[in-house]
Design an enzyme around this catalytic site. Structure first.
Site, mmCIF file in Angstrom:
data_model
loop_
_atom_site.group_PDB
_atom_site.id
_atom_site.type_symbol
_atom_site.label_atom_id
_atom_site.label_comp_id
_atom_site.label_asym_id
_atom_site.label_seq_id
_atom_site.Cartn_x
_atom_site.Cartn_y
_atom_site.Cartn_z
ATOM 1 N N SER A 1 -5.989 58.662 66.239
ATOM 2 C CA SER A 1 -6.967 58.997 67.277
ATOM 3 C C SER A 1 -6.412 58.643 68.665
ATOM 4 O O SER A 1 -6.806 59.222 69.662
ATOM 5 C CB SER A 1 -8.240 58.192 67.037
ATOM 6 O OG SER A 1 -7.907 56.812 66.955
ATOM 7 N N GLY B 1 -13.579 55.159 65.235
ATOM 8 C CA GLY B 1 -14.368 54.119 64.579
ATOM 9 C C GLY B 1 -15.866 54.305 64.704
ATOM 10 O O GLY B 1 -16.639 53.817 63.885
ATOM 11 N N CYS C 1 -3.657 56.161 60.741
ATOM 12 C CA CYS C 1 -4.997 55.750 61.165
ATOM 13 C C CYS C 1 -5.816 55.441 59.918
ATOM 14 O O CYS C 1 -5.995 56.323 59.069
ATOM 15 C CB CYS C 1 -5.633 56.892 61.950
ATOM 16 S SG CYS C 1 -7.351 56.606 62.404
ATOM 17 N N CYS D 1 -6.417 48.342 61.034
ATOM 18 C CA CYS D 1 -6.452 49.446 62.006
ATOM 19 C C CYS D 1 -5.090 49.417 62.663
ATOM 20 O O CYS D 1 -4.588 48.335 63.018
ATOM 21 C CB CYS D 1 -7.557 49.211 63.036
ATOM 22 S SG CYS D 1 -7.431 50.253 64.517
ATOM 23 N N THR D 2 -4.472 50.600 62.807
ATOM 24 C CA THR D 2 -3.088 50.622 63.281
ATOM 25 C C THR D 2 -2.945 50.151 64.733
ATOM 26 O O THR D 2 -1.844 49.842 65.185
ATOM 27 C CB THR D 2 -2.488 52.027 63.116
ATOM 28 O OG1 THR D 2 -3.371 52.978 63.744
ATOM 29 C CG2 THR D 2 -2.310 52.379 61.662
ATOM 30 N N HIS D 3 -4.048 50.076 65.464
ATOM 31 C CA HIS D 3 -3.987 49.544 66.826
ATOM 32 C C HIS D 3 -3.746 48.023 66.849
ATOM 33 O O HIS D 3 -3.199 47.495 67.819
ATOM 34 C CB HIS D 3 -5.313 49.786 67.565
ATOM 35 C CG HIS D 3 -5.487 51.166 68.102
ATOM 36 N ND1 HIS D 3 -5.744 52.250 67.297
ATOM 37 C CD2 HIS D 3 -5.455 51.639 69.372
ATOM 38 C CE1 HIS D 3 -5.867 53.330 68.057
ATOM 39 N NE2 HIS D 3 -5.697 52.985 69.314
HETATM 40 N N1 DGL Z 1 -6.032 53.440 64.822
HETATM 41 C C1 DGL Z 1 -7.205 53.753 64.093
HETATM 42 C C2 DGL Z 1 -7.223 53.072 62.722
HETATM 43 O O1 DGL Z 1 -6.195 52.733 62.175
HETATM 44 C C3 DGL Z 1 -8.568 53.697 64.689
HETATM 45 C C4 DGL Z 1 -8.949 53.515 66.093
HETATM 46 C C5 DGL Z 1 -10.234 54.262 66.441
HETATM 47 O O2 DGL Z 1 -10.111 55.439 66.763
HETATM 48 O O3 DGL Z 1 -11.329 53.685 66.357
HETATM 49 O O4 DGL Z 1 -8.250 52.877 62.136
#
Ligand code: DGL
Length: 272
Positions: A11, A43, A74, A188-190
């Site tokens: 995302s 999310g 993601c 979450c990859t962030h």
């Molecule tokens: N990077 C995304 C994940 O691994 C989500 C971030 C989002 O769009 O809320 O879940």
């Protein structure tokens, strides 16, 4: 030698943590990154519209990039849409789901924290991972509303508000029957973009699990098993980011992508 053309999809900027691991695992890969920045954050989306959105965006991306492998970098997207994507498109997909199995293998206290988006913590898929692999553990699952956004702001060069960060992660640090959380899954990859800051606000030391090296190994295996399409002069160049909204053309956002190995960008048109 033909290089695998790998499309990573998220995302927003979180999938860059997976892209970094893939670049390390397969140094000669042709990497194209994509962010549905018009739909960020995933999310907060309801399940049905999100699955439809992801199918539409991934369809446009696959058309544009003609990848050999797609990495859904993601958790929020993978836990809800990976089966739908596999059924809709012929290209092989590698997904990203919370690393509950390795966490259950590593915990000594039997108390695990899982940090993820509000969407991921509600998924049947996530609960079934817990029932299958961590049935003998106490799992504290927390949907952090702002953590992905905080990670993006950091990558854009803004300071992290440590008090806000402490509030976002506090619910996974728990004590129970004389033991306490000793493993925290970054679901979450962030979040691996914030490991250093999360360690600083954590009330005690824990092991953080960032699944990106394991995902990168899986991507390498899938690329090896796949008949590669070969060079395509019309495909986006290595190091390109495909975006769904022009709003991310701010110079700090583009600088953030460049700092992670993606200096070029292109806005893609979504079918109506
Ligand atoms: N990077 C995304 C994940 O691994 C989500 C971030 C989002 O769009 O809320 O879940």
């Amino acid at each position: 030698m033909t290089k695998p053309r790998i499309l990573l999809f998220d995302s927003g900027m979180g999938g860059l943590t997976v892209a970094r691991a893939v670049a390390k695992q397969i140094p000669d890969a042709h990497l194209i990154y994509s962010a549905d920045n018009a739909g960020f954050p995933y999310g907060a989306w309801k399940e049905k519209p999100l699955v439809e959105r992801i199918r539409r965006v991934v369809g446009a991306l696959v058309n544009r990039a003609k990848p050999d492998v797609v990495v859904v970098a993601c958790n929020t997207a993978s836990t809800i849409a990976i089966a739908d994507l596999r059924a809709s498109f012929e290209v092989p997909f590698v997904g990203t789901v919370p690393a509950i199995k390795p966490a259950a293998a590593q915990t000594k206290s039997g108390i695990i924290g899982v940090l993820a988006t509000p969407g991921t913590v509600n998924r049947e898929y996530t609960h079934s991972l817990i029932h299958t692999y961590a049935y003998h553990c106490k799992v504290f699952l927390h949907g952090a509303p702002r953590l992905a956004e905080i990670a993006e702001q950091k990558l854009r060069g803004h300071p992290v508000n440590m008090a806000e960060l402490a509030d976002e992660v506090a619910p996974v640090f728990r004590k129970r029957d004389g033991g306490r959380t000793d493993v925290v899954v970054l679901g979450c990859t962030h979040y691996p973009l914030l490991t250093e800051e999360i360690s600083k606000v954590a009330p005690w030391d824990v092991t953080f699990i960032d699944p990106s090296p394991a995902i990168a190994r899986r991507v390498a295996d899938v690329a090896e098993e796949t008949v590669l399409k070969g060079p395509d002069a019309n495909a986006p160049a290595h190091g390109t980011v495909l975006l769904t909204a022009a709003r991310s053309e701010s110079s700090e956002t583009l600088a953030a992508y460049a700092s992670m190995g993606f200096p070029k960008h292109e806005i893609i048109d979504l079918p109506v």
